[in-house]
Design a protein around this motif. Structure first.
Motif, short mmCIF file in Angstrom:
data_model
loop_
_atom_site.label_atom_id
_atom_site.label_comp_id
_atom_site.label_asym_id
_atom_site.label_seq_id
_atom_site.Cartn_x
_atom_site.Cartn_y
_atom_site.Cartn_z
N MET A 61 -4.57 -2.45 -2.78
CA MET A 61 -3.73 -1.28 -2.99
C MET A 61 -4.19 -0.16 -2.06
SD MET A 61 -1.52 -1.94 -5.43
CE MET A 61 -0.94 -0.38 -6.05
N ILE A 62 -3.23 0.61 -1.61
CA ILE A 62 -3.53 1.74 -0.75
C ILE A 62 -2.68 2.93 -1.19
CG2 ILE A 62 -1.82 1.07 1.00
CD1 ILE A 62 -3.86 2.11 3.12
N ARG A 63 -3.30 4.10 -1.18
CA ARG A 63 -2.59 5.32 -1.58
C ARG A 63 -2.36 6.16 -0.34
NH1 ARG A 63 -3.49 10.56 -2.34
NH2 ARG A 63 -5.71 10.38 -1.95
N TYR A 64 -1.13 6.62 -0.19
CA TYR A 64 -0.79 7.50 0.92
C TYR A 64 -0.34 8.86 0.40
CZ TYR A 64 -0.77 3.67 4.32
OH TYR A 64 -1.12 2.64 5.13
N ASP A 65 -0.79 9.91 1.08
CA ASP A 65 -0.22 11.23 0.89
C ASP A 65 1.04 11.26 1.75
OD1 ASP A 65 -2.22 12.17 -0.79
OD2 ASP A 65 -3.45 12.89 0.88
N LEU A 66 2.15 11.66 1.16
CA LEU A 66 3.44 11.62 1.85
C LEU A 66 4.10 12.99 1.85
CD1 LEU A 66 4.67 8.34 0.12
CD2 LEU A 66 3.69 8.54 2.41
N LYS A 67 5.05 13.17 2.75
CA LYS A 67 5.77 14.44 2.85
C LYS A 67 7.20 14.13 3.27
CE LYS A 67 5.25 19.00 4.91
NZ LYS A 67 4.46 19.81 5.82
N PHE A 112 3.77 14.65 -1.82
CA PHE A 112 3.52 13.78 -2.96
C PHE A 112 2.68 12.61 -2.50
CE2 PHE A 112 7.38 12.50 -0.89
CZ PHE A 112 7.45 11.12 -0.97
N ASP A 113 2.23 11.79 -3.43
CA ASP A 113 1.49 10.61 -3.04
C ASP A 113 2.05 9.40 -3.77
OD1 ASP A 113 0.48 10.84 -5.61
OD2 ASP A 113 -1.60 10.87 -5.03
N SER A 119 15.01 12.69 -1.00
CA SER A 119 15.14 12.41 0.42
C SER A 119 14.35 11.14 0.78
CB SER A 119 14.59 13.57 1.25
OG SER A 119 14.54 13.21 2.62
N ALA A 120 14.99 10.27 1.56
CA ALA A 120 14.32 9.05 2.02
C ALA A 120 13.71 9.25 3.40
CB ALA A 120 15.31 7.89 2.04
N SER A 121 13.77 10.47 3.92
CA SER A 121 13.14 10.80 5.20
C SER A 121 11.71 11.24 4.90
CB SER A 121 13.93 11.89 5.92
OG SER A 121 13.33 12.17 7.16
N VAL A 122 10.82 10.26 4.81
CA VAL A 122 9.45 10.48 4.35
C VAL A 122 8.48 10.03 5.43
CG1 VAL A 122 7.75 9.77 2.62
CG2 VAL A 122 10.10 10.21 1.93
N THR A 123 7.42 10.81 5.62
CA THR A 123 6.36 10.42 6.56
C THR A 123 5.01 10.54 5.87
OG1 THR A 123 6.18 12.69 7.39
CG2 THR A 123 7.64 11.18 8.60
N LYS A 124 4.05 9.82 6.43
CA LYS A 124 2.68 9.92 5.91
C LYS A 124 2.09 11.25 6.35
CE LYS A 124 1.86 5.34 7.19
NZ LYS A 124 0.96 4.31 7.68
N ALA A 125 1.42 11.91 5.42
CA ALA A 125 0.75 13.18 5.72
C ALA A 125 -0.69 12.88 6.13
CB ALA A 125 0.78 14.09 4.50
#
Length: 138
Positions: free
Chosen positions: A1-7, A14-15, A40-46
């Protein structure tokens, strides 16, 4: 499992947890990673700080456990304590309860992505858990 901070493109942070980096890439490319605030589905990794493990002799100097890790552990404990693990029959059990074929009860288990997608499309109330279930063995 991996956790990403997203924006998202609207600036909401959010994460989320993913089975692997490749799993995130596939889900994001298919538009299945969405902002919980605006959809929104326009999400990138922070930008994230790496999780660094400590040597055992450094534990006395360690800072308290990350609150997010503690919350995840508490969520796992609560789910496992208050629901039945049904393994790979999760989709069939959830559908049977939704259709009134069997009595409703709290369950957790595993479903293939296409099974989970079909449950959601059919209005069966399911949510992904941010952790893998504990394997039940003899």
């Amino acid at each position: 499992m991996i956790r990403y901070d997203l924006k998202c493109d609207k600036g909401h942070a959010f994460d989320s947890w993913f089975a692997s980096a490749a799993a995130y890439d596939r889900l994001a490319a298919a538009g299945h990673v969405a902002c919980p605030d605006c959809g929104s589905a326009s999400v990138t990794k922070a930008l994230m700080t790496p999780a660094v493990t400590q040597r055992s002799n450094d534990r006395a100097l360690a800072t308290p456990r990350d609150p997010k890790e503690a919350a995840l552990a508490e969520l796992r404990r609560k789910v496992e304590e208050t629901s039945d693990y049904v393994g790979l029959s999760f989709a069939a059990e959830a559908r049977a309860m939704h259709e009134g074929q069997i009595p409703e009860r709290a369950i957790h288990g595993e479903a293939k992505p296409d099974e989970a997608r079909k449950l959601i499309e059919d209005g069966v109330p399911v949510l992904p858990l941010p952790f893998l279930p504990t394997r039940k063995t003899n």
